[in-house]
Design an enzyme around this catalytic site. Structure first.
Site, PDB file in Angstrom:
ATOM      1  N   PRO A 278       0.822  -1.216   0.000  1.00  0.00           N
ATOM      2  CG  PRO A 278       0.154  -0.864   2.203  1.00  0.00           C
ATOM      3  CD  PRO A 278       0.944  -1.806   1.330  1.00  0.00           C
ATOM      4  NE  ARG A 280      -5.465   5.664  -3.218  1.00  0.00           N
ATOM      5  CZ  ARG A 280      -5.335   6.592  -4.154  1.00  0.00           C
ATOM      6  NH1 ARG A 280      -5.548   7.851  -3.850  1.00  0.00           N
ATOM      7  NH2 ARG A 280      -4.998   6.272  -5.383  1.00  0.00           N
ATOM      8  NE  ARG A 316      -5.419  11.203  -5.768  1.00  0.00           N
ATOM      9  CZ  ARG A 316      -6.675  11.014  -5.427  1.00  0.00           C
ATOM     10  NH1 ARG A 316      -7.338  11.927  -4.740  1.00  0.00           N
ATOM     11  NH2 ARG A 316      -7.295   9.902  -5.788  1.00  0.00           N
ATOM     12  CB  CYS A 348      -3.152  30.727 -16.660  1.00  0.00           C
ATOM     13  SG  CYS A 348      -3.931  31.672 -17.976  1.00  0.00           S
ATOM     14  CE1 TYR A 377       0.860   7.591  -5.853  1.00  0.00           C
ATOM     15  CE2 TYR A 377      -1.121   7.172  -4.576  1.00  0.00           C
ATOM     16  CZ  TYR A 377       0.049   6.730  -5.159  1.00  0.00           C
ATOM     17  OH  TYR A 377       0.409   5.400  -5.030  1.00  0.00           O
TER      18      TYR A 377
END
Length: 422
Positions: A278, A280, A316, A348, A377
């Protein structure tokens, strides 16, 4: 109304307030909570009591050196998928037997670098297996297989099945064994990864069984040398916290996984390591992203709340259409009822949107916005697009104090690699 229910209930900021942190460290600011990080590490390690079971933290999720040292203290091993990640793993105190080099499409120089540091290198194509054999004849290798079962919240994060670039298909096992024999290699490990953000244990356990079934078909002399079986990662976390989204049932996952590996180990006399991978789950919930409101306006019927949290800071939502809860800390008590607002950044690009139509109180310049679950992330995907400097990172220690663990980039950092400044 309470517009910061999660961070307040968790006492996320310790003895600090978002206002105080912003005054001291500026915004945008990644804020990490050490206690939550350690808790997630322990939950993973407690998945199984089977001998040899371990947790391999996927460093790409977040490579901050202070966090890596905490993760090491908690007993997790790590992977690396680049020379840079390997460098940071080493600085964090990890030794070669605690690092797996799990990458894809390595250049010869990258592979030589990993082999020179005595790492077990995973290859995910026959071509890379052939390259490793040429570079390390008589050495060890780990092979990544594609179990054909993929899961994830976006096609961009599904890492198994015939539509992804990862892994060697099981039907190519004879070709793998031919190359292993050709270069006198020891097949020391096998691994896989089904994707990211699964919230039900069934698919993960099914994919683990596929990998074990594949191992069972190995010739006895090959199987006898196998020391690492890595089932991959993708453990999900509840991003929809305000809606009461259920957590991944770790107890059910741990029970099913333990029964599977115990039975298989007994059947095939396997005494090596079983790893989960793992990234995350380890770090995502340990961080929030703190920013401030810079401008508000209506364009037609849409109310835009502009902040300093551009997608250079958090990619994300733009990259995956990912959902993150938004909490707010106004400077003064809001006047007026909550209404739908679209939270944007300062890049922008029309796609620079963090959240659409969130029910929030009237916000004004200088109010603070908190984006939940940004530890995975988040900073690791940050960039200097529009030549905006990457943010600082702060750790809330277990004693509730704030500690700077990465300074904010300066304007001179933007030119540090140029060679024509004169």
């Amino acid at each position: 109304m309470n517009f910061a229910p999660y961070t307040q209930a968790e006492h996320f900021f310790g003895h600090n307030t978002p206002h105080r942190l912003a005054e001291e460290f500026g915004t945008p600011l990644y804020v990490y909570n050490e206690q939550i990080l350690r808790q997630r590490c322990r939950e993973l390690l407690n998945l199984s009591d089977h001998p040899g079971f371990g947790v391999n933290y996927s460093v790409k999720a977040n490579a901050n050196l202070t966090l890596l040292k905490i993760i090491k203290e908690e007993g997790l091993v790590v992977d690396a998928m680049s020379p840079g990640e390997l460098y940071l793993d080493t600085l964090a105190g990890y030794t070669p037997d605690e690092i797996l080099y799990i990458s894809n499409n390595n250049t010869p120089d990258e592979m030589i670098n990993a082999l020179a540091q005595n790492l077990l290198v995973s290859v995910d194509s026959l071509d890379q297996l052939d390259l490793l054999g040429q570079l390390a004849t008589g050495g060890r290798v780990m092979v990544r297989f594609n179990p054909g079962i993929g899961q994830g919240h976006s096609e961009k994060v599904i890492t198994a099945g015939k539509k992804t670039k990862f892994g060697i298909l099981p039907e190519d096992l004879p070709k793998v064994l031919d190359l292993v024999k050709k270069y006198d290699l020891t097949l020391a490990g096998v691994n896989q990864h089904i994707g990211s953000l699964f919230m039900e244990p069934t698919g993960y356990v099914s994919a683990a069984k596929v990998l074990l079934d594949l191992c069972a078909t190995l010739p006895k002399n090959i199987l006898a040398n196998l020391t690492v079986i890595d089932f991959g990662g993708g453990f999900g976390i509840p991003y929809h916290k305000h809606d009461g989204e259920a957590r991944l049932d770790m107890q059910a996952l741990g029970h099913s996984l333990t029964e599977l590996i115990k039975d298989w180990s007994a059947a095939y006399n396997y005494t090596g390591r079983f790893l989960v991978e793992p990234g995350r789950y380890v770090v995502a919930e340990s961080s929030v992203l703190l920013g401030q409101v810079c401008a508000t306006k209506f364009n037609g019927l849409t109310h835009f709340t502009g902040t300093d949290l551009g997608f250079n800071v958090l990619m994300r939502p733009v990259l995956y259409d990912s959902y993150h809860e938004i909490e707010v800390y106004p400077r003064v008590e809001p006047s007026g009822e909550p209404f739908p607002q679209t939270i944007t950044g300062n890049i922008c690009e029309s796609g620079d949107i963090l959240a659409r139509d969130r029910l929030l109180p009237p916000l004004t310049r200088g109010d603070f916005v908190v984006v939940l679950d940004t530890g995975a992330y988040g900073f690791s995907m940050a960039s200097t697009y529009n030549q905006r400097q990457r943010p600082a990172e702060v750790l809330i220690n277990t004693d509730g104090q704030a500690k700077l663990i990465r300074r904010r980039e300066s304007l001179t950092d933007l030119t540090a690699c140029f060679n024509n400044l004169e």
